[in-house]
Write a protein that holds these residues in place. Sequence first.
Motif, PDB file in Angstrom:
ATOM      1  N   LEU A   8       0.830  -1.203   0.000  1.00 31.78           N
ATOM      2  CA  LEU A   8       0.000   0.000   0.000  1.00 31.78           C
ATOM      3  C   LEU A   8       0.868   1.258   0.000  1.00 31.78           C
ATOM      4  CD1 LEU A   8      -2.792   1.294   0.097  1.00 31.78           C
ATOM      5  CD2 LEU A   8      -2.764   0.987   2.587  1.00 31.78           C
ATOM      6  N   LEU A   9       1.887   1.280   0.834  1.00 30.03           N
ATOM      7  CA  LEU A   9       2.777   2.439   0.890  1.00 30.03           C
ATOM      8  C   LEU A   9       3.515   2.627  -0.430  1.00 30.03           C
ATOM      9  CD1 LEU A   9       4.154   2.099   4.517  1.00 30.03           C
ATOM     10  CD2 LEU A   9       2.409   3.694   3.685  1.00 30.03           C
ATOM     11  N   GLN A  10       3.903   1.526  -1.063  1.00 28.95           N
ATOM     12  CA  GLN A  10       4.571   1.630  -2.363  1.00 28.95           C
ATOM     13  C   GLN A  10       3.620   2.181  -3.416  1.00 28.95           C
ATOM     14  OE1 GLN A  10       7.797   1.309  -3.224  1.00 28.95           O
ATOM     15  NE2 GLN A  10       7.098   2.095  -5.187  1.00 28.95           N
ATOM     16  N   ARG A  11       2.383   1.717  -3.408  1.00 33.08           N
ATOM     17  CA  ARG A  11       1.394   2.234  -4.362  1.00 33.08           C
ATOM     18  C   ARG A  11       1.156   3.725  -4.153  1.00 33.08           C
ATOM     19  NH1 ARG A  11      -3.932  -1.062  -4.525  1.00 33.08           N
ATOM     20  NH2 ARG A  11      -4.384   0.523  -6.100  1.00 33.08           N
ATOM     21  N   ILE A  12       1.134   4.156  -2.898  1.00 34.99           N
ATOM     22  CA  ILE A  12       0.956   5.582  -2.609  1.00 34.99           C
ATOM     23  C   ILE A  12       2.135   6.374  -3.155  1.00 34.99           C
ATOM     24  CG2 ILE A  12       0.901   7.302  -0.758  1.00 34.99           C
ATOM     25  CD1 ILE A  12      -0.858   5.268   0.820  1.00 34.99           C
ATOM     26  N   ARG A  13       3.357   5.914  -2.897  1.00 32.84           N
ATOM     27  CA  ARG A  13       4.541   6.624  -3.413  1.00 32.84           C
ATOM     28  C   ARG A  13       4.516   6.704  -4.941  1.00 32.84           C
ATOM     29  NH1 ARG A  13       7.116   4.077   1.085  1.00 32.84           N
ATOM     30  NH2 ARG A  13       7.437   2.199  -0.138  1.00 32.84           N
ATOM     31  N   THR A  14       4.190   5.593  -5.587  1.00 35.37           N
ATOM     32  CA  THR A  14       4.147   5.567  -7.045  1.00 35.37           C
ATOM     33  C   THR A  14       3.076   6.516  -7.575  1.00 35.37           C
ATOM     34  OG1 THR A  14       4.926   3.281  -7.088  1.00 35.37           O
ATOM     35  CG2 THR A  14       3.769   4.070  -9.054  1.00 35.37           C
ATOM     36  N   THR A  15       1.920   6.511  -6.953  1.00 40.15           N
ATOM     37  CA  THR A  15       0.827   7.377  -7.397  1.00 40.15           C
ATOM     38  C   THR A  15       1.170   8.841  -7.184  1.00 40.15           C
ATOM     39  OG1 THR A  15      -0.747   5.609  -6.920  1.00 40.15           O
ATOM     40  CG2 THR A  15      -1.659   7.827  -7.186  1.00 40.15           C
ATOM     41  N   GLU A  16       1.833   9.152  -6.076  1.00 39.01           N
ATOM     42  CA  GLU A  16       2.263  10.537  -5.843  1.00 39.01           C
ATOM     43  C   GLU A  16       3.229  10.995  -6.936  1.00 39.01           C
ATOM     44  OE1 GLU A  16       1.908  10.922  -0.999  1.00 39.01           O
ATOM     45  OE2 GLU A  16       3.798  10.209  -1.841  1.00 39.01           O
ATOM     46  N   THR A  17       4.149  10.120  -7.316  1.00 37.16           N
ATOM     47  CA  THR A  17       5.103  10.442  -8.377  1.00 37.16           C
ATOM     48  C   THR A  17       4.381  10.641  -9.709  1.00 37.16           C
ATOM     49  OG1 THR A  17       6.861   9.220  -7.275  1.00 37.16           O
ATOM     50  CG2 THR A  17       7.141   9.615  -9.631  1.00 37.16           C
ATOM     51  N   ASP A  18       3.446   9.737 -10.017  1.00 38.68           N
ATOM     52  CA  ASP A  18       2.685   9.849 -11.263  1.00 38.68           C
ATOM     53  C   ASP A  18       1.840  11.118 -11.286  1.00 38.68           C
ATOM     54  OD1 ASP A  18       3.801   7.420 -11.981  1.00 38.68           O
ATOM     55  OD2 ASP A  18       1.981   6.256 -11.562  1.00 38.68           O
ATOM     56  N   LEU A  19       1.270  11.481 -10.152  1.00 40.71           N
ATOM     57  CA  LEU A  19       0.475  12.710 -10.059  1.00 40.71           C
ATOM     58  C   LEU A  19       1.358  13.931 -10.301  1.00 40.71           C
ATOM     59  CD1 LEU A  19      -2.066  14.327  -9.393  1.00 40.71           C
ATOM     60  CD2 LEU A  19      -1.535  14.014  -6.954  1.00 40.71           C
ATOM     61  N   MET A  20       2.524  13.941  -9.703  1.00 46.04           N
ATOM     62  CA  MET A  20       3.439  15.060  -9.879  1.00 46.04           C
ATOM     63  C   MET A  20       3.835  15.202 -11.358  1.00 46.04           C
ATOM     64  SD  MET A  20       7.054  15.872  -7.937  1.00 46.04           S
ATOM     65  CE  MET A  20       7.763  14.326  -8.468  1.00 46.04           C
ATOM     66  N   ARG A  21       4.124  14.076 -12.011  1.00 46.21           N
ATOM     67  CA  ARG A  21       4.477  14.114 -13.433  1.00 46.21           C
ATOM     68  C   ARG A  21       3.326  14.630 -14.288  1.00 46.21           C
ATOM     69  NH1 ARG A  21       6.699   8.663 -13.495  1.00 46.21           N
ATOM     70  NH2 ARG A  21       8.738   8.975 -12.603  1.00 46.21           N
ATOM     71  N   ALA A  22       2.128  14.168 -13.998  1.00 46.32           N
ATOM     72  CA  ALA A  22       0.955  14.612 -14.761  1.00 46.32           C
ATOM     73  C   ALA A  22       0.767  16.117 -14.619  1.00 46.32           C
ATOM     74  CB  ALA A  22      -0.293  13.862 -14.298  1.00 46.32           C
ATOM     75  N   ASP A  40      -8.253   7.406  -2.970  1.00 45.52           N
ATOM     76  CA  ASP A  40      -8.706   6.052  -2.623  1.00 45.52           C
ATOM     77  C   ASP A  40      -7.669   5.311  -1.793  1.00 45.52           C
ATOM     78  OD1 ASP A  40     -11.095   6.408  -3.965  1.00 45.52           O
ATOM     79  OD2 ASP A  40     -10.450   5.322  -5.766  1.00 45.52           O
ATOM     80  N   LEU A  41      -6.402   5.447  -2.156  1.00 42.98           N
ATOM     81  CA  LEU A  41      -5.343   4.768  -1.399  1.00 42.98           C
ATOM     82  C   LEU A  41      -5.236   5.314   0.018  1.00 42.98           C
ATOM     83  CD1 LEU A  41      -2.647   4.542  -4.211  1.00 42.98           C
ATOM     84  CD2 LEU A  41      -3.902   2.620  -3.196  1.00 42.98           C
ATOM     85  N   HIS A  42      -5.371   6.615   0.166  1.00 42.22           N
ATOM     86  CA  HIS A  42      -5.333   7.208   1.511  1.00 42.22           C
ATOM     87  C   HIS A  42      -6.528   6.746   2.347  1.00 42.22           C
ATOM     88  CE1 HIS A  42      -1.889   9.970   1.670  1.00 42.22           C
ATOM     89  NE2 HIS A  42      -2.013   9.991   0.355  1.00 42.22           N
ATOM     90  N   ARG A  43      -7.696   6.636   1.714  1.00 51.99           N
ATOM     91  CA  ARG A  43      -8.870   6.132   2.415  1.00 51.99           C
ATOM     92  C   ARG A  43      -8.647   4.688   2.859  1.00 51.99           C
ATOM     93  NH1 ARG A  43     -12.127   2.751   0.835  1.00 51.99           N
ATOM     94  NH2 ARG A  43     -11.682   3.013  -1.372  1.00 51.99           N
ATOM     95  N   LEU A  44      -8.116   3.871   1.966  1.00 46.28           N
ATOM     96  CA  LEU A  44      -7.826   2.480   2.285  1.00 46.28           C
ATOM     97  C   LEU A  44      -6.820   2.386   3.430  1.00 46.28           C
ATOM     98  CD1 LEU A  44      -8.330  -0.470   1.454  1.00 46.28           C
ATOM     99  CD2 LEU A  44      -6.420  -0.231  -0.153  1.00 46.28           C
ATOM    100  N   ALA A  45      -5.804   3.200   3.388  1.00 48.43           N
ATOM    101  CA  ALA A  45      -4.806   3.209   4.454  1.00 48.43           C
ATOM    102  C   ALA A  45      -5.454   3.582   5.787  1.00 48.43           C
ATOM    103  CB  ALA A  45      -3.679   4.185   4.114  1.00 48.43           C
ATOM    104  N   ALA A  46      -6.291   4.596   5.784  1.00 43.60           N
ATOM    105  CA  ALA A  46      -6.957   5.024   7.017  1.00 43.60           C
ATOM    106  C   ALA A  46      -7.853   3.924   7.571  1.00 43.60           C
ATOM    107  CB  ALA A  46      -7.764   6.291   6.759  1.00 43.60           C
TER     108      ALA A  46
END
Length: 57
Positions: A8-22, A40-46
């Motif tokens: 989950l933490l890896q998916r969050i890091r990857t998504t943050e990077t992809d968001l920044m690039r976009a 969604d990932l933050h909700r799942l983590a919570a």
Amino acid sequence: MDAFTAGLLQRIRTTETDLMRARETGDDFLADVEQGELDDLHRLAAEHGVEVGALTS
């Protein structure tokens, strides 16, 4: 750290990077998609008690 948390933490890091690039490339549609995924990932983590505050800047 168990496999669920690590994944989950890896998916969050990857998504943050992809968001920044976009955002950097001006791809508003992709940025919206990535932001939705990140939300969604933050909700799942919570829901599972996974701390992610240290990852986000």
